[in-house]
Design an enzyme around this catalytic site. Sequence first.
Site, PDB file in Angstrom:
ATOM      1  N   LYS A 113      -3.621  -7.583   1.722  1.00  0.00           N
ATOM      2  CA  LYS A 113      -3.710  -6.808   0.481  1.00  0.00           C
ATOM      3  C   LYS A 113      -3.508  -7.672  -0.768  1.00  0.00           C
ATOM      4  O   LYS A 113      -4.037  -7.364  -1.832  1.00  0.00           O
ATOM      5  CB  LYS A 113      -2.680  -5.673   0.495  1.00  0.00           C
ATOM      6  CG  LYS A 113      -2.938  -4.617   1.561  1.00  0.00           C
ATOM      7  CD  LYS A 113      -4.159  -3.787   1.262  1.00  0.00           C
ATOM      8  CE  LYS A 113      -4.336  -2.629   2.238  1.00  0.00           C
ATOM      9  NZ  LYS A 113      -5.626  -1.922   2.042  1.00  0.00           N
ATOM     10  N   GLU A 156      -1.767   3.374  -5.252  1.00  0.00           N
ATOM     11  CA  GLU A 156      -1.393   4.246  -4.153  1.00  0.00           C
ATOM     12  C   GLU A 156      -0.995   3.349  -2.994  1.00  0.00           C
ATOM     13  O   GLU A 156      -1.381   2.189  -2.937  1.00  0.00           O
ATOM     14  CB  GLU A 156      -2.586   5.107  -3.738  1.00  0.00           C
ATOM     15  CG  GLU A 156      -3.597   4.408  -2.808  1.00  0.00           C
ATOM     16  CD  GLU A 156      -4.308   3.215  -3.443  1.00  0.00           C
ATOM     17  OE1 GLU A 156      -4.339   3.132  -4.678  1.00  0.00           O
ATOM     18  OE2 GLU A 156      -4.814   2.356  -2.688  1.00  0.00           O
ATOM     19  N   SER A 160      -4.593  -8.510  10.223  1.00  0.00           N
ATOM     20  CA  SER A 160      -4.556  -8.273   8.779  1.00  0.00           C
ATOM     21  C   SER A 160      -3.144  -8.237   8.208  1.00  0.00           C
ATOM     22  O   SER A 160      -2.951  -8.450   7.018  1.00  0.00           O
ATOM     23  CB  SER A 160      -5.275  -6.958   8.457  1.00  0.00           C
ATOM     24  OG  SER A 160      -4.726  -5.912   9.237  1.00  0.00           O
TER      25      SER A 160
END
Lengths: 267, 397
Positions: B90, B112, B377
């Site tokens: 991210k 969010e 990830s």
Amino acid sequence: MTRIGRLFECLQLDGRKGLIAYITAGHPSLDRTPALVEAMVRGGADLIELGVPFSDPIADGPVIQRAGERALAAGTTLRGVLDAARTIRSRSEVPLLLFTYLNPVVRYGLDRLAADAAAAGIDGCLLIDASVEEAQDYVAAMQRHGLDTVFLAAPTSTRRRMELVARYSTGFIYLVSRRGVTGEREKLSGAVAPLIQAMRTLTGLPLAVGFGISRPEHVTELGRQVEAVVVGSALVRLIERYADDPALEQELEAFTRELKQGFGVTA
Amino acid sequence: MTPQPDPGGHFGPYGGRYVPEVLMAPIEELEAAYLAARDDPGFRSELTHLLHSYAGRPTPLYFARHLSESLGGARIYLKREDLLHTGAHKINNCLGQALLARRMGKRRIIAETGAGQHGVATATVCALFGFECVVYMGEEDIARQRLNVFRMRMLGAKVVGVAGGSRTLKDAISEAMRDWVTNVEDTHYLLGSVLGAHPYPTMVRDFQKIIGEEARRQILEAEGRLPDTVVACVGGGSNAMGIFHAFLPDAVQLIGVEAGGRGEAIGEHAARYRGGAPGVLQGAYSFVLQNADGQIALTHSVSAGLDYAMIGPEHAWLHDQERASYTSASDAEALEAARVLSRTEGIIPALESSHAVAEAIKRAPGAGEKIILVNVSGRGDKDIDIYRRNFPGLDEA
């Protein structure tokens, strides 16, 4: 011309302004919606926005969010809202505008909705998340069935977008009074006056202002500037408050009348 | 096959821009700023510098020898996005959008978060850039990701619980959009996945595509050839688009793994290709789990980061084009994969990434000389409470 067009013609001839009342269909339950609409009409509402509840209402503040959740929990569907419209139409000639998010319409089928809405006596649609860029198929479908398409313009809308809103709208244009989601405010935003002026140069359509309008004095102030005023959350909050009270219809009628008197006329 | 969306942000019929008029102005402003930044060498070099010096790029490509041998088949490589600062991919997107926000003169960032990884990465870049930071998070997710909630607060972010709807990621996005409409002047909405209105799906993919660019180069160095298969988990789908993108022109099989949850019925999983249909949610047209009346369905996954009703529009298009295929791993399969990877390689993956690992575990046995590339990830620290509950025997040692 739809009942919406005829309404604005009559208002102009009479030198009057219109009160547009929003209601979340199915709140508190769908079988009560026609009676609530009739109460608002008795109180002086000139046009009803029939809101279709949606699971993810990104443009709505807490009052209409709660109403939508309650309506969905009570089993409200788009098909059910059309049935309620048919019931209202069997008793009243009040103009009806279907106010909805796009996804229930996509799922129902655009053309099928236009046909069924017209058959149920609905006069037009406002799809809150259908931007003018994505609206061509939708506008074509509504036009095929003789329905008005109302679009929103906001204080942040660019000139290019206002032109598109003017081009695609029929019936009237809905101006958003300020930034933010639906919901009552103490004071009106000053952002709407320049928007009204800008839209006047682009269209001869009637203009209505909504978002944040909750008091007769707001109605008075905006009634001097536009053809109609929209009240939503303040009415929905009253319905929420009196949902389990037999006086609901009476209270709703009285509050609608109070709002309407903001224009300085007796309903 | 065109690798770019059209100017309106459409991937075939999917994507586009379906938002209330009040949100159009900030979205158009963002699009213009993004297109200008994308072509600005100064922007690109500053982002590259941050990705290297701050986030820890490039991430390693690791040959999982023991896992591969234990499965007896394909050679499995892991792209180690879990080793990035903040523990997941991210941060790639957050650094890009933070630089963009600064260019646009925004001082306040909203975001969010589902699992909390995007929230932590957002809070991190806000601390770095000196932005005010507000993160919306469903109350259900706050309860199951307490560690990340604390991390965000320690980084100076305000975490706002969202009590509406299903109290998960979908509702956090709606609440962030409501904040944005209200505060457009000084606020940038740092959306964390390849979702929402154009330009988000394209922009977030572009900030994440470095994953695949590195991995493609690294596997060529390690093996002298491309992998046969690339596997990634798909919630909204940002890590998957990130690793898929560089391989789109190649003869490489691309597999997205959705959350299979705990059952087949709608509401028990987040596998959009099991019962979903095209629809509009939160700005985009794509595949979405919904009921017959067009109401968005509730979803379930043990992994908060995959617990979302819509798949990103570019994935919907890759699916229609049969350029990528989509499968799912159940909660139980993902948990088992996490245990296996921990024991064979000493890597505790995030529950999201465990779904991708589970697919590799299914495919590897007997797959001979095949090479499977898996995007890990994120790391599993944030999921330790869930792992503890699901592996009760380990607490008794």
